[in-house]
Design an enzyme around this catalytic site. Structure first.
Site, short mmCIF file in Angstrom:
data_model
loop_
_atom_site.label_atom_id
_atom_site.label_comp_id
_atom_site.label_asym_id
_atom_site.label_seq_id
_atom_site.Cartn_x
_atom_site.Cartn_y
_atom_site.Cartn_z
N HIS A 1 -3.37 7.32 -3.19
CA HIS A 1 -3.79 5.77 -2.51
C HIS A 1 -3.58 4.90 -3.68
O HIS A 1 -4.20 4.97 -4.70
CB HIS A 1 -4.90 5.78 -1.88
CG HIS A 1 -5.23 4.38 -1.57
ND1 HIS A 1 -6.27 3.57 -2.23
CD2 HIS A 1 -4.75 3.51 -0.63
CE1 HIS A 1 -6.17 2.39 -1.68
NE2 HIS A 1 -5.35 2.17 -1.08
N SER B 1 0.90 -1.03 -0.04
CA SER B 1 0.02 -0.07 0.06
C SER B 1 0.98 1.07 -0.04
O SER B 1 2.02 1.18 0.60
CB SER B 1 -0.87 0.17 1.24
OG SER B 1 -1.56 -0.98 1.29
N HIS C 1 -6.74 9.36 -15.29
CA HIS C 1 -7.58 8.45 -15.94
C HIS C 1 -6.99 8.13 -17.02
O HIS C 1 -7.38 6.77 -17.49
CB HIS C 1 -8.94 8.91 -16.18
CG HIS C 1 -9.75 8.96 -14.51
ND1 HIS C 1 -10.46 8.01 -14.41
CD2 HIS C 1 -9.91 10.00 -13.81
CE1 HIS C 1 -11.01 8.19 -13.08
NE2 HIS C 1 -10.71 9.51 -12.85
N GLY D 1 -5.51 -9.21 13.08
CA GLY D 1 -4.59 -9.10 14.13
C GLY D 1 -3.31 -8.47 13.66
O GLY D 1 -2.41 -8.58 14.46
N ARG E 1 -0.58 -5.27 12.77
CA ARG E 1 -0.28 -4.31 13.47
C ARG E 1 -0.80 -3.03 13.41
O ARG E 1 -0.88 -2.51 12.26
CB ARG E 1 1.31 -4.10 13.18
CG ARG E 1 1.79 -3.11 14.07
CD ARG E 1 3.54 -3.02 13.95
NE ARG E 1 4.17 -1.91 14.59
CZ ARG E 1 4.36 -0.75 14.14
NH1 ARG E 1 3.75 -0.26 13.03
NH2 ARG E 1 5.02 0.10 15.02
N HIS F 1 -22.96 8.12 3.92
CA HIS F 1 -23.53 9.22 4.85
C HIS F 1 -23.52 10.59 4.53
O HIS F 1 -24.19 11.46 5.04
CB HIS F 1 -23.23 8.91 6.27
CG HIS F 1 -21.69 9.05 6.44
ND1 HIS F 1 -20.67 8.27 5.90
CD2 HIS F 1 -20.77 10.07 7.02
CE1 HIS F 1 -19.53 8.67 6.11
NE2 HIS F 1 -19.35 9.49 6.61
#
Length: 258
Positions: A64, A50, A103, A216, A218, A133
């Site tokens: 991102h 990432s 794009h 689980g 980090r 929302h």
């Protein structure tokens, strides 16, 4: 195993991170298996890279990118594998030429693998990075794919690599163009409020965040994607007919850029 390289408080990059993870377990967490009952009882391995960049200048967009691989195995049965990933752009001020460039590079990464593939993954990205929302997208989109398996490991991997390799071509020219544009306190304040939308999406909707926490992983590495400084003011609104409103209009109604 988790490896994290992070930048912070730089001249141009307020926070940036490159995160590599390789995790495994006896059972997939609920975020990965809820819609795939055939995965129940299988051990798994998951790995991914990432990249998240939060520039200091409000005229430079947040970006991102992520590529990932999952394999679920069970003794006596064929393994189930898939790839996922993509990238999206979160501007604070809308520069249409940047959106077109972004794009165009995304489409070039997809075209060798299918004539309509870019359009499909662009639509998926618009639908995924959406704050229900708020009734608005997180940014101007890009590419998003999950559960990618065309029946052949090599060609599936080649597509994921094409997407990963195109990220720099898509983002770096935009970043270099916008880093030195002068900005004032009003624009900085606006950027910090818009960053709040980024945080809301990652903590409420992002499947990668949920998977990492449920498996689980980090916590500090999982939350690497969050910006360092954010503002929420009660009933904060963008002024009507402002330059900031120009972006919001696009976030309310995603556009076709090419």
């Amino acid at each position: 195993m988790v490896a994290l390289a992070e930048l912070a408080n730089g001249q141009h990059i307020e926070k940036g991170g490159v995160n590599f993870s390789h995790i495994h377990g006896k059972n997939l967490p609920p975020s990965a298996s809820a819609s795939r009952p055939e995965l129940a009882g299988r051990s798994f391995q998951a790995m991914g890279v990432s990249v998240v960049i939060h520039p200091k200048n409000p005229h430079a967009p947040t970006s991102h990118a992520n590529v990932r691989f999952f394999i679920a195995e069970k003794e006596g049965e064929a393994p189930i594998f898939w790839f996922g990933g993509g990238y999206d752009l979160t501007p604070y001020y809308l520069y249409e030429e940047d959106a077109v460039h972004w794009h165009t590079e995304a489409k070039a990464a997809c075209d060798p693998f299918g004539e309509n593939l870019y359009a499909e993954l662009k639509k998926t990205c618009d639908e995924y990075f959406y704050l229900k929302h708020r009734g608005e997208a997180r940014g101007i989109g890009g590419l998003f794919f999950d559960d990618w398996n065309d029946g052949n490991f090599d060609s599936s991997f080649a597509f994921m690599r094409s997407v990963g390799d195109s990220f720099g071509k898509a983002y770096l020219p935009i970043l270099k163009k916008r880093l030195d544009i002068p900005f004032d306190d009003h624009q900085r304040d606006y950027q910090l409020h818009r960053r709040g939308r980024y945080v809301e999406f990652n903590l409420v909707f992002d499947r990668g965040t949920l998977f990492g926490l449920q498996s689980g992983g980090r916590t500090e590495s999982i939350l690497m994607s969050l910006p360092p400084i954010v503002k929420w003011d009660y009933d904060w609104q963008v002024p009507e007919n402002s330059i900031e409103q120009k972006l919001l209009d696009v976030l309310k109604t995603p556009r076709e850029w090419i």
